[in-house]
Design a protein around this motif. Structure first.
Motif, PDB file in Angstrom:
ATOM      1  N   ILE A 200      -5.945  -5.276   8.792  1.00  0.00           N
ATOM      2  CA  ILE A 200      -5.116  -4.264   8.126  1.00  0.00           C
ATOM      3  C   ILE A 200      -5.701  -3.931   6.752  1.00  0.00           C
ATOM      4  CG2 ILE A 200      -2.854  -3.878   7.035  1.00  0.00           C
ATOM      5  CD1 ILE A 200      -1.636  -5.377   9.467  1.00  0.00           C
ATOM      6  N   THR A 201      -6.095  -4.950   6.018  1.00  0.00           N
ATOM      7  CA  THR A 201      -6.671  -4.738   4.688  1.00  0.00           C
ATOM      8  C   THR A 201      -7.973  -3.947   4.765  1.00  0.00           C
ATOM      9  OG1 THR A 201      -5.663  -6.799   3.920  1.00  0.00           O
ATOM     10  CG2 THR A 201      -7.455  -5.913   2.586  1.00  0.00           C
ATOM     11  N   ILE A 202      -8.841  -4.310   5.695  1.00  0.00           N
ATOM     12  CA  ILE A 202     -10.108  -3.589   5.862  1.00  0.00           C
ATOM     13  C   ILE A 202      -9.838  -2.139   6.243  1.00  0.00           C
ATOM     14  CG2 ILE A 202     -12.143  -3.369   7.357  1.00  0.00           C
ATOM     15  CD1 ILE A 202     -12.278  -6.471   7.334  1.00  0.00           C
ATOM     16  N   LEU A 203      -8.932  -1.942   7.163  1.00  0.00           N
ATOM     17  CA  LEU A 203      -8.614  -0.587   7.613  1.00  0.00           C
ATOM     18  C   LEU A 203      -8.083   0.275   6.461  1.00  0.00           C
ATOM     19  CD1 LEU A 203      -8.474   1.240  10.133  1.00  0.00           C
ATOM     20  CD2 LEU A 203      -6.130   0.462  10.430  1.00  0.00           C
ATOM     21  N   ILE A 204      -7.140  -0.268   5.711  1.00  0.00           N
ATOM     22  CA  ILE A 204      -6.551   0.502   4.605  1.00  0.00           C
ATOM     23  C   ILE A 204      -7.582   0.815   3.524  1.00  0.00           C
ATOM     24  CG2 ILE A 204      -4.943   0.389   2.649  1.00  0.00           C
ATOM     25  CD1 ILE A 204      -3.006  -1.131   4.510  1.00  0.00           C
ATOM     26  N   PHE A 205      -8.283  -0.225   3.040  1.00  0.00           N
ATOM     27  CA  PHE A 205      -9.103  -0.058   1.847  1.00  0.00           C
ATOM     28  C   PHE A 205     -10.548   0.346   2.103  1.00  0.00           C
ATOM     29  CE2 PHE A 205      -5.674  -2.884   0.329  1.00  0.00           C
ATOM     30  CZ  PHE A 205      -5.147  -2.026  -0.618  1.00  0.00           C
ATOM     31  N   ASN A 206     -11.004   0.313   3.357  1.00  0.00           N
ATOM     32  CA  ASN A 206     -12.371   0.718   3.649  1.00  0.00           C
ATOM     33  C   ASN A 206     -12.462   1.945   4.531  1.00  0.00           C
ATOM     34  OD1 ASN A 206     -14.425  -1.420   2.596  1.00  0.00           O
ATOM     35  ND2 ASN A 206     -12.642  -2.549   3.304  1.00  0.00           N
ATOM     36  N   VAL A 207     -11.372   2.285   5.221  1.00  0.00           N
ATOM     37  CA  VAL A 207     -11.398   3.423   6.128  1.00  0.00           C
ATOM     38  C   VAL A 207     -10.425   4.510   5.675  1.00  0.00           C
ATOM     39  CG1 VAL A 207     -11.022   4.181   8.514  1.00  0.00           C
ATOM     40  CG2 VAL A 207     -12.067   1.937   8.070  1.00  0.00           C
ATOM     41  N   ILE A 208      -9.177   4.131   5.465  1.00  0.00           N
ATOM     42  CA  ILE A 208      -8.128   5.116   5.199  1.00  0.00           C
ATOM     43  C   ILE A 208      -8.145   5.619   3.760  1.00  0.00           C
ATOM     44  CG2 ILE A 208      -5.627   5.475   5.108  1.00  0.00           C
ATOM     45  CD1 ILE A 208      -5.417   3.492   7.480  1.00  0.00           C
ATOM     46  N   ASP A 209      -8.198   4.702   2.782  1.00  0.00           N
ATOM     47  CA  ASP A 209      -8.019   5.113   1.390  1.00  0.00           C
ATOM     48  C   ASP A 209      -8.838   4.239   0.441  1.00  0.00           C
ATOM     49  OD1 ASP A 209      -7.085   6.099  -1.015  1.00  0.00           O
ATOM     50  OD2 ASP A 209      -4.966   5.762  -0.564  1.00  0.00           O
ATOM     51  N   ARG A 210     -10.082   4.593   0.273  1.00  0.00           N
ATOM     52  CA  ARG A 210     -10.952   3.832  -0.634  1.00  0.00           C
ATOM     53  C   ARG A 210     -10.500   3.949  -2.093  1.00  0.00           C
ATOM     54  NH1 ARG A 210     -16.514   2.702   1.327  1.00  0.00           N
ATOM     55  NH2 ARG A 210     -16.463   3.060   3.569  1.00  0.00           N
ATOM     56  N   ASP A 211      -9.850   5.063  -2.438  1.00  0.00           N
ATOM     57  CA  ASP A 211      -9.363   5.242  -3.806  1.00  0.00           C
ATOM     58  C   ASP A 211      -8.283   4.222  -4.159  1.00  0.00           C
ATOM     59  OD1 ASP A 211     -11.100   7.354  -4.212  1.00  0.00           O
ATOM     60  OD2 ASP A 211      -9.613   8.876  -3.675  1.00  0.00           O
ATOM     61  N   ALA A 212      -7.473   3.855  -3.179  1.00  0.00           N
ATOM     62  CA  ALA A 212      -6.431   2.852  -3.427  1.00  0.00           C
ATOM     63  C   ALA A 212      -7.067   1.517  -3.798  1.00  0.00           C
ATOM     64  CB  ALA A 212      -5.529   2.695  -2.207  1.00  0.00           C
ATOM     65  N   ALA A 213      -8.168   1.169  -3.151  1.00  0.00           N
ATOM     66  CA  ALA A 213      -8.863  -0.073  -3.483  1.00  0.00           C
ATOM     67  C   ALA A 213      -9.300  -0.055  -4.945  1.00  0.00           C
ATOM     68  CB  ALA A 213     -10.066  -0.272  -2.564  1.00  0.00           C
ATOM     69  N   GLN A 214      -9.845   1.066  -5.384  1.00  0.00           N
ATOM     70  CA  GLN A 214     -10.292   1.176  -6.767  1.00  0.00           C
ATOM     71  C   GLN A 214      -9.114   1.074  -7.736  1.00  0.00           C
ATOM     72  OE1 GLN A 214     -13.494   0.964  -7.511  1.00  0.00           O
ATOM     73  NE2 GLN A 214     -12.819   0.763  -9.622  1.00  0.00           N
ATOM     74  N   THR A 215      -7.996   1.670  -7.384  1.00  0.00           N
ATOM     75  CA  THR A 215      -6.798   1.598  -8.227  1.00  0.00           C
ATOM     76  C   THR A 215      -6.318   0.149  -8.361  1.00  0.00           C
ATOM     77  OG1 THR A 215      -6.132   3.824  -7.559  1.00  0.00           O
ATOM     78  CG2 THR A 215      -4.419   2.410  -8.494  1.00  0.00           C
ATOM     79  N   VAL A 216      -6.278  -0.575  -7.249  1.00  0.00           N
ATOM     80  CA  VAL A 216      -5.847  -1.979  -7.281  1.00  0.00           C
ATOM     81  C   VAL A 216      -6.833  -2.809  -8.097  1.00  0.00           C
ATOM     82  CG1 VAL A 216      -5.433  -4.047  -5.887  1.00  0.00           C
ATOM     83  CG2 VAL A 216      -4.578  -1.839  -5.107  1.00  0.00           C
ATOM     84  N   ILE A 217      -8.109  -2.565  -7.928  1.00  0.00           N
ATOM     85  CA  ILE A 217      -9.120  -3.302  -8.703  1.00  0.00           C
ATOM     86  C   ILE A 217      -8.934  -3.058 -10.194  1.00  0.00           C
ATOM     87  CG2 ILE A 217     -11.597  -3.371  -9.234  1.00  0.00           C
ATOM     88  CD1 ILE A 217     -12.056  -2.989  -6.167  1.00  0.00           C
TER      89      ILE A 217
ATOM     90  N   TYR B 225       0.827  -1.215   0.000  1.00  0.00           N
ATOM     91  CA  TYR B 225       0.000   0.000   0.000  1.00  0.00           C
ATOM     92  C   TYR B 225       0.858   1.260   0.000  1.00  0.00           C
ATOM     93  CZ  TYR B 225      -2.837   3.826   1.696  1.00  0.00           C
ATOM     94  OH  TYR B 225      -3.424   5.054   1.837  1.00  0.00           O
ATOM     95  N   LEU B 226       1.874   1.291   0.831  1.00  0.00           N
ATOM     96  CA  LEU B 226       2.671   2.500   0.994  1.00  0.00           C
ATOM     97  C   LEU B 226       3.608   2.777  -0.174  1.00  0.00           C
ATOM     98  CD1 LEU B 226       3.598   2.241   4.778  1.00  0.00           C
ATOM     99  CD2 LEU B 226       1.967   3.818   3.716  1.00  0.00           C
ATOM    100  N   PHE B 227       4.140   1.714  -0.800  1.00  0.00           N
ATOM    101  CA  PHE B 227       5.193   1.919  -1.785  1.00  0.00           C
ATOM    102  C   PHE B 227       4.818   1.634  -3.229  1.00  0.00           C
ATOM    103  CE2 PHE B 227       7.414   1.294   2.251  1.00  0.00           C
ATOM    104  CZ  PHE B 227       8.126   2.479   2.294  1.00  0.00           C
ATOM    105  N   ASN B 228       3.977   0.626  -3.474  1.00  0.00           N
ATOM    106  CA  ASN B 228       3.651   0.315  -4.856  1.00  0.00           C
ATOM    107  C   ASN B 228       2.420  -0.594  -4.899  1.00  0.00           C
ATOM    108  OD1 ASN B 228       3.549  -0.270  -7.567  1.00  0.00           O
ATOM    109  ND2 ASN B 228       5.699  -0.843  -7.744  1.00  0.00           N
TER     110      ASN B 228
END
Length: 178
Positions: free
Chosen positions: A95-112, A33-36
């Protein structure tokens, strides 16, 4: 003979190794998440993490057996192994739920989006019909949703329970009867 102290030893060892497994798998998630974000699309990384989990489960049984004078029954071995998988998987899922559902939902969309491109290319290479590709891509859209993560956690636990049972059956060692 099983004692509650042996079961407690198995639980504690399983929990300690589960924390290590969780730190490794959760650490990978955090680093990706943090680097790539492309690190989430690497298939072999998930395979390596899976085998690290199995290795940690085996280590738990071996360590517990050594702590119990070289003997461990099926229940103790299963408990030690399964708690390792449970704790490690729980940590990574949180950790995954926290990152992609709370902290940064846009990152989830980018990975998808990255996974969609990779999946579509792979499926086209194998001549999969377009309607099947579309179905697969549609299901991918929900892969980071909270409920999907919980469902994945539950399915992962069911799988790890089966692996724990197999490991426990192979690794148990009962004392010889006189």
């Amino acid at each position: 003979m099983e004692t509650s102290s042996n079961l407690k030893i198995a639980q504690n060892i399983g929990l300690n190794n589960g924390y290590i497994f969780g730190a490794i798998s959760g650490g990978y998630t955090l680093v990706a998440y943090l680097f790539n974000l492309k690190l989430f699309t690497i298939t072999w990384a998930g395979t390596v993490l899976f085998f690290i989990g199995i290795l940690m489960m085996v280590l738990s049984i071996n360590t517990a057996r050594k702590a119990m004078d070289g003997y461990i029954n099926f229940r103790e071995a299963f408990v030690s192994s399964f708690i390792t998988a449970f704790a490690g998987t729980l940590i990574n899922t949180l950790i995954t739920i926290l990152i992609f559902n709370v902290i940064d939902r846009d990152a989830a969309q980018t990975v998808i989006e990255m996974l969609s491109v990779k999946m579509e290319e792979t499926m086209e290479r194998f001549s999969v019909p377009q309607e099947k590709i579309d179905e697969a891509l549609e299901s991918l859209d929900k892969s980071f949703d909270f409920l999907t993560q919980l469902r994945g956690f539950g399915l992962g636990l069911a799988f790890y329970a089966a692996v724990s049972a197999v490991l426990a059956a192979f690794m148990k060692k009962n004392p010889q009867k006189a």
